[in-house]
Design an enzyme around this catalytic site. Sequence first.
Site, PDB file in Angstrom:
ATOM      1  CG  MET B  17      27.451 -83.109 -80.260  1.00  0.00           C
ATOM      2  SD  MET B  17      28.727 -82.010 -80.841  1.00  0.00           S
ATOM      3  CE  MET B  17      27.798 -80.534 -81.158  1.00  0.00           C
ATOM      4  CB  CYS B  18      22.342 -81.894 -83.779  1.00  0.00           C
ATOM      5  SG  CYS B  18      21.123 -81.753 -85.091  1.00  0.00           S
ATOM      6  N   PRO B  19      22.067 -85.047 -84.988  1.00  0.00           N
ATOM      7  CG  PRO B  19      21.066 -86.364 -86.671  1.00  0.00           C
ATOM      8  CD  PRO B  19      22.398 -85.850 -86.186  1.00  0.00           C
ATOM      9  CB  ILE B  20      22.743 -88.799 -81.992  1.00  0.00           C
ATOM     10  CG1 ILE B  20      23.553 -89.007 -83.287  1.00  0.00           C
ATOM     11  CG2 ILE B  20      22.631 -90.117 -81.250  1.00  0.00           C
ATOM     12  CD1 ILE B  20      22.874 -89.870 -84.353  1.00  0.00           C
ATOM     13  CG  ASP B  44      23.506 -80.690 -78.872  1.00  0.00           C
ATOM     14  OD1 ASP B  44      23.853 -79.495 -78.896  1.00  0.00           O
ATOM     15  OD2 ASP B  44      22.941 -81.261 -79.815  1.00  0.00           O
TER      16      ASP B  44
END
Lengths: 177, 80
Positions: B17-20, B44
Site C-alpha cells: 500500500m501507499c507509498p510503497i 492498491d
Amino acid sequence: MAVDHSTTDVAQLAAEQTEEEKPKKCAIVMMSGDMDKAMAALSIATGAAAMGYQTSIFFTFWGLKIIQKGGPTGRSLFGRMLSLMNRGGIDRIGPSRLNMGGLGRWMFKRMMAAKGVTPLLELRQTAIDLGVRLIPCQMSMDVMEITEDDLIPEVEDCAGVATFIAEAGQAEINLFI
Amino acid sequence: MSEELKADLVLDLKGLMCPIPVVRVSKAIKEVPVGGVIEATATDPGVLADVPAWAKSTGNEMVKTEREGKAIKFWVRRLK
C-alpha cells in the site's frame, strides 16, 4: 553582436543548467509525536523522495519521539518524569485520538497490519534508505533533556531554525505536521 | 496486448500500500536502461492515480494500465 549573441547563449545555457541541476526540495516540520501524524509525515517524505525531491524532516518537540531509540531519558526530576509519562520511540507512540491508554495504538497496529500497510518502523527505514534527511531540533532536545545518544544513529547533527529556514526557503513543498 | 511490450523488469507490488508501490517503482526504474520498460502488478487502487503522477513528476512515461480483476497491471518506460 557576436559578443552579445555568445553572452546570451552562455546565459541561456547557464539558466538551463541551473534549472536542470536545481533539485526539487521538500521540507517537513514534525512537531507531533502522534502515530497517525508520524505515518502521514513519513508517507509523504518517502513519496517525495521517490519522486525525486530532496527531502528533510525537522523533528521538534514531541516529534523527537519518532527518532528516539526508546530508552529512558532526562537528568532532572522533571526530565525523568517526562520520559516516564511520555516515553519516546517509534513503537511507543499512539494515535492522536482514541489511544485509550495504549489500546488504540494496539488496535491501529493490528488494523494496519491486516490491510498490509507498512509499519512505521519500516516506513522510517524506507525514508532513511531513500536519503530523507532526519534533523533533530537542538532547542527541543535541550528543553526535554534528550541527548544525541537517545536518538537513532541515522539522524543528522542537531540544528536550529536557521537550518530549517535555509532548507524550507528552497523547497517547493513545506509542511508543518 | 501485453506481449507487444517487452519488459526489462517485472515487479510484483501485490498487497503493498501507499507509498510503497511508488517507492518500489522509483527504485526499480534505476535498474533498467533508458528506454527500458517495467511491468508491474499491484492491488492498491491508489496506483491508478499515483504512478502517472510519479511518472509526470520524474519525467518518465506511463505507457499503459490494465485491470485484471482486483489486480492492476501497468507499464512504465524510463525516459532519462
